[in-house]
Design a protein around this motif. Structure first.
Motif, PDB file in Angstrom:
ATOM      1  N   ASN A   1       1.229   1.741  -5.503  1.00  0.00           N
ATOM      2  CA  ASN A   1       0.478   2.459  -4.473  1.00  0.00           C
ATOM      3  C   ASN A   1       1.353   3.281  -3.532  1.00  0.00           C
ATOM      4  OD1 ASN A   1      -1.937   1.294  -5.446  1.00  0.00           O
ATOM      5  ND2 ASN A   1      -1.578  -0.561  -4.228  1.00  0.00           N
ATOM      6  N   LEU A   2       2.663   3.244  -3.724  1.00  0.00           N
ATOM      7  CA  LEU A   2       3.562   3.879  -2.759  1.00  0.00           C
ATOM      8  C   LEU A   2       3.366   5.383  -2.662  1.00  0.00           C
ATOM      9  CD1 LEU A   2       7.045   2.101  -3.011  1.00  0.00           C
ATOM     10  CD2 LEU A   2       5.436   2.121  -1.094  1.00  0.00           C
ATOM     11  N   GLU A   3       3.134   6.047  -3.783  1.00  0.00           N
ATOM     12  CA  GLU A   3       2.974   7.504  -3.746  1.00  0.00           C
ATOM     13  C   GLU A   3       1.776   7.891  -2.892  1.00  0.00           C
ATOM     14  OE1 GLU A   3       2.315  11.316  -6.766  1.00  0.00           O
ATOM     15  OE2 GLU A   3       2.810   9.324  -7.569  1.00  0.00           O
ATOM     16  N   GLN A   4       0.667   7.187  -3.092  1.00  0.00           N
ATOM     17  CA  GLN A   4      -0.533   7.480  -2.313  1.00  0.00           C
ATOM     18  C   GLN A   4      -0.329   7.141  -0.837  1.00  0.00           C
ATOM     19  OE1 GLN A   4      -4.066   6.056  -4.166  1.00  0.00           O
ATOM     20  NE2 GLN A   4      -5.345   6.283  -2.342  1.00  0.00           N
ATOM     21  N   ILE A   5       0.353   6.029  -0.566  1.00  0.00           N
ATOM     22  CA  ILE A   5       0.625   5.627   0.818  1.00  0.00           C
ATOM     23  C   ILE A   5       1.493   6.673   1.517  1.00  0.00           C
ATOM     24  CG2 ILE A   5       1.812   3.894   2.236  1.00  0.00           C
ATOM     25  CD1 ILE A   5       1.061   1.853  -0.012  1.00  0.00           C
ATOM     26  N   GLY A   6       2.462   7.218   0.794  1.00  0.00           N
ATOM     27  CA  GLY A   6       3.372   8.199   1.370  1.00  0.00           C
ATOM     28  C   GLY A   6       2.701   9.491   1.783  1.00  0.00           C
ATOM     29  N   ARG A   7       1.567   9.821   1.166  1.00  0.00           N
ATOM     30  CA  ARG A   7       0.877  11.066   1.499  1.00  0.00           C
ATOM     31  C   ARG A   7       0.189  10.986   2.855  1.00  0.00           C
ATOM     32  NH1 ARG A   7      -1.813  10.666  -3.717  1.00  0.00           N
ATOM     33  NH2 ARG A   7      -0.487  11.531  -5.353  1.00  0.00           N
TER      34      ARG A   7
ATOM     35  N   LEU B   1      -1.381  -1.747   6.870  1.00  0.00           N
ATOM     36  CA  LEU B   1      -0.988  -3.055   6.352  1.00  0.00           C
ATOM     37  C   LEU B   1      -0.117  -2.937   5.113  1.00  0.00           C
ATOM     38  CD1 LEU B   1      -1.270  -6.025   7.077  1.00  0.00           C
ATOM     39  CD2 LEU B   1      -3.117  -6.191   5.417  1.00  0.00           C
ATOM     40  N   HIS B   2      -0.324  -1.903   4.327  1.00  0.00           N
ATOM     41  CA  HIS B   2       0.606  -1.670   3.211  1.00  0.00           C
ATOM     42  C   HIS B   2       2.024  -1.430   3.738  1.00  0.00           C
ATOM     43  CE1 HIS B   2      -2.701  -0.882   0.212  1.00  0.00           C
ATOM     44  NE2 HIS B   2      -1.792  -1.424  -0.564  1.00  0.00           N
ATOM     45  N   LEU B   3       2.131  -0.730   4.871  1.00  0.00           N
ATOM     46  CA  LEU B   3       3.451  -0.490   5.451  1.00  0.00           C
ATOM     47  C   LEU B   3       4.074  -1.790   5.962  1.00  0.00           C
ATOM     48  CD1 LEU B   3       2.841   2.854   7.384  1.00  0.00           C
ATOM     49  CD2 LEU B   3       3.926   2.520   5.152  1.00  0.00           C
ATOM     50  N   ILE B   4       3.244  -2.698   6.468  1.00  0.00           N
ATOM     51  CA  ILE B   4       3.751  -4.014   6.875  1.00  0.00           C
ATOM     52  C   ILE B   4       4.263  -4.766   5.646  1.00  0.00           C
ATOM     53  CG2 ILE B   4       3.043  -6.278   7.772  1.00  0.00           C
ATOM     54  CD1 ILE B   4       1.158  -4.776   9.674  1.00  0.00           C
ATOM     55  N   ALA B   5       3.523  -4.677   4.548  1.00  0.00           N
ATOM     56  CA  ALA B   5       3.964  -5.310   3.305  1.00  0.00           C
ATOM     57  C   ALA B   5       5.270  -4.688   2.810  1.00  0.00           C
ATOM     58  CB  ALA B   5       2.881  -5.200   2.237  1.00  0.00           C
ATOM     59  N   LEU B   6       5.376  -3.359   2.937  1.00  0.00           N
ATOM     60  CA  LEU B   6       6.612  -2.678   2.534  1.00  0.00           C
ATOM     61  C   LEU B   6       7.787  -3.140   3.386  1.00  0.00           C
ATOM     62  CD1 LEU B   6       8.129  -0.496   0.942  1.00  0.00           C
ATOM     63  CD2 LEU B   6       7.346   1.169   2.650  1.00  0.00           C
ATOM     64  N   ASP B   7       7.577  -3.273   4.685  1.00  0.00           N
ATOM     65  CA  ASP B   7       8.631  -3.755   5.576  1.00  0.00           C
ATOM     66  C   ASP B   7       9.077  -5.156   5.174  1.00  0.00           C
ATOM     67  OD1 ASP B   7      10.136  -3.548   8.272  1.00  0.00           O
ATOM     68  OD2 ASP B   7       9.009  -5.418   8.483  1.00  0.00           O
ATOM     69  N   TYR B   8       8.114  -6.002   4.825  1.00  0.00           N
ATOM     70  CA  TYR B   8       8.460  -7.366   4.396  1.00  0.00           C
ATOM     71  C   TYR B   8       9.261  -7.320   3.089  1.00  0.00           C
ATOM     72  CZ  TYR B   8       7.969 -12.316   3.317  1.00  0.00           C
ATOM     73  OH  TYR B   8       8.232 -13.633   3.030  1.00  0.00           O
ATOM     74  N   ALA B   9       8.835  -6.481   2.158  1.00  0.00           N
ATOM     75  CA  ALA B   9       9.516  -6.408   0.867  1.00  0.00           C
ATOM     76  C   ALA B   9      10.940  -5.887   1.005  1.00  0.00           C
ATOM     77  CB  ALA B   9       8.721  -5.517  -0.083  1.00  0.00           C
ATOM     78  N   LEU B  10      11.155  -4.957   1.933  1.00  0.00           N
ATOM     79  CA  LEU B  10      12.497  -4.402   2.123  1.00  0.00           C
ATOM     80  C   LEU B  10      13.429  -5.405   2.791  1.00  0.00           C
ATOM     81  CD1 LEU B  10      11.606  -0.751   3.210  1.00  0.00           C
ATOM     82  CD2 LEU B  10      12.507  -1.511   1.003  1.00  0.00           C
TER      83      LEU B  10
ATOM     84  N   ARG C   1     -11.522   0.597  -6.628  1.00  0.00           N
ATOM     85  CA  ARG C   1     -10.531  -0.040  -5.761  1.00  0.00           C
ATOM     86  C   ARG C   1     -10.412   0.793  -4.493  1.00  0.00           C
ATOM     87  NH1 ARG C   1      -6.463  -0.716  -9.772  1.00  0.00           N
ATOM     88  NH2 ARG C   1      -7.744   0.440 -11.222  1.00  0.00           N
ATOM     89  N   SER C   2     -10.257   0.126  -3.372  1.00  0.00           N
ATOM     90  CA  SER C   2     -10.117   0.797  -2.086  1.00  0.00           C
ATOM     91  C   SER C   2      -8.776   0.397  -1.480  1.00  0.00           C
ATOM     92  CB  SER C   2     -11.259   0.403  -1.148  1.00  0.00           C
ATOM     93  OG  SER C   2     -11.072   0.985   0.121  1.00  0.00           O
ATOM     94  N   LEU C   3      -7.934   1.383  -1.207  1.00  0.00           N
ATOM     95  CA  LEU C   3      -6.596   1.109  -0.700  1.00  0.00           C
ATOM     96  C   LEU C   3      -6.460   1.349   0.800  1.00  0.00           C
ATOM     97  CD1 LEU C   3      -4.402   2.713  -3.518  1.00  0.00           C
ATOM     98  CD2 LEU C   3      -5.110   0.328  -3.285  1.00  0.00           C
ATOM     99  N   GLN C   4      -7.267   2.257   1.338  1.00  0.00           N
ATOM    100  CA  GLN C   4      -7.108   2.608   2.751  1.00  0.00           C
ATOM    101  C   GLN C   4      -7.687   1.524   3.660  1.00  0.00           C
ATOM    102  OE1 GLN C   4      -8.475   6.472   3.878  1.00  0.00           O
ATOM    103  NE2 GLN C   4      -7.385   7.536   2.239  1.00  0.00           N
TER     104      GLN C   4
END
Length: 210
Positions: A98-104, A111-120, A57-60
């Motif tokens: 994936n939040l822990e890895q994103i936070g590092r 785009l994960h941060l955009i998804a986080l903004d939408y979720a919040l 899996r590739s997250l970046q």
């Protein structure tokens, strides 16, 4: 799967063809089944592919956003737009995994941060209803599109159209007001009374959630 689903969702937001929304929803549900890792995450390889040595899996994000990030945003937006709580919850779970890895190293996960903004949130769903002519309400739509509304999704319903009601329950029961096109604005699942003029819609869009 994720990229095509994203494209179909954007096509629906641009042209309001119900089949585009239906296809995005079907493709996203199939994606979850094919790429599920059994723990709430998604592999990059489907279970129907030739047997690989590993299912990575590739997250970046790279030259294009990662499939996992696009999948997360699709799940959240489609879950909210189509009233599918299970789909939305799957998007939240995928994001949390994936939040822990994103936070590092957040700059690698835009785009994960955009998804986080939408979720919040707060998220907003607007249901536009045509007048007697069956066309999208131009003035109301122009007011929506002149603004930057990243957490807002649109539905367009017109009398006699049944396909959308099967996909998005929020469109059920929405009708023109005295023959005039209208907009229903719903924020965090609470809907305001419908409005028919641009100034009233503008005031609703300017309001902040409590």
């Amino acid at each position: 799967y994720a990229c095509l689903g994203w494209g179909l969702l954007e096509l629906y937001q641009a042209g309001f063809e119900p089949e585009h929304l239906a296809a995005a929803l079907d493709l996203t549900r199939s994606m979850v089944e094919l790429f599920d890792d059994g723990r709430g995450g998604l592999f990059d390889t489907g279970h129907d592919a030739e047997t690989p040595l590993t299912r990575g899996r590739s997250l970046q994000d790279g030259a294009i956003p990662s499939g996992a990030a696009i999948a997360t945003l699709n799940l959240l937006r489609l879950g909210r737009l189509c009233g599918d709580d299970a789909l939305y919850a799957r998007g939240e779970r995928l994001l949390k995994l994936n939040l822990e890895q994103i936070g590092r190293y957040p700059s690698a996960y835009a785009l994960h941060l955009i998804a986080l903004d939408y979720a919040l949130g707060p998220t907003t769903e607007v249901v536009l209803v045509s007048g007697d002519n069956g066309e999208p309400p131009t003035a109301l739509l122009t007011e929506l599109r002149r603004r930057f509304l990243p957490r807002t999704t649109l539905l367009f319903a017109h009398p006699g159209e049944k396909r959308l009601a099967e996909i998005a329950p929020a469109a059920v029961g929405k009708a023109p007001l005295a023959g005039q096109p209208a907009a229903w604005l719903c924020r965090d699942r609470t809907c305001h009374p419908p409005v028919t003029d641009v100034s009233a819609l503008s005031r609703l869009l300017d309001e902040k959630s409590p």
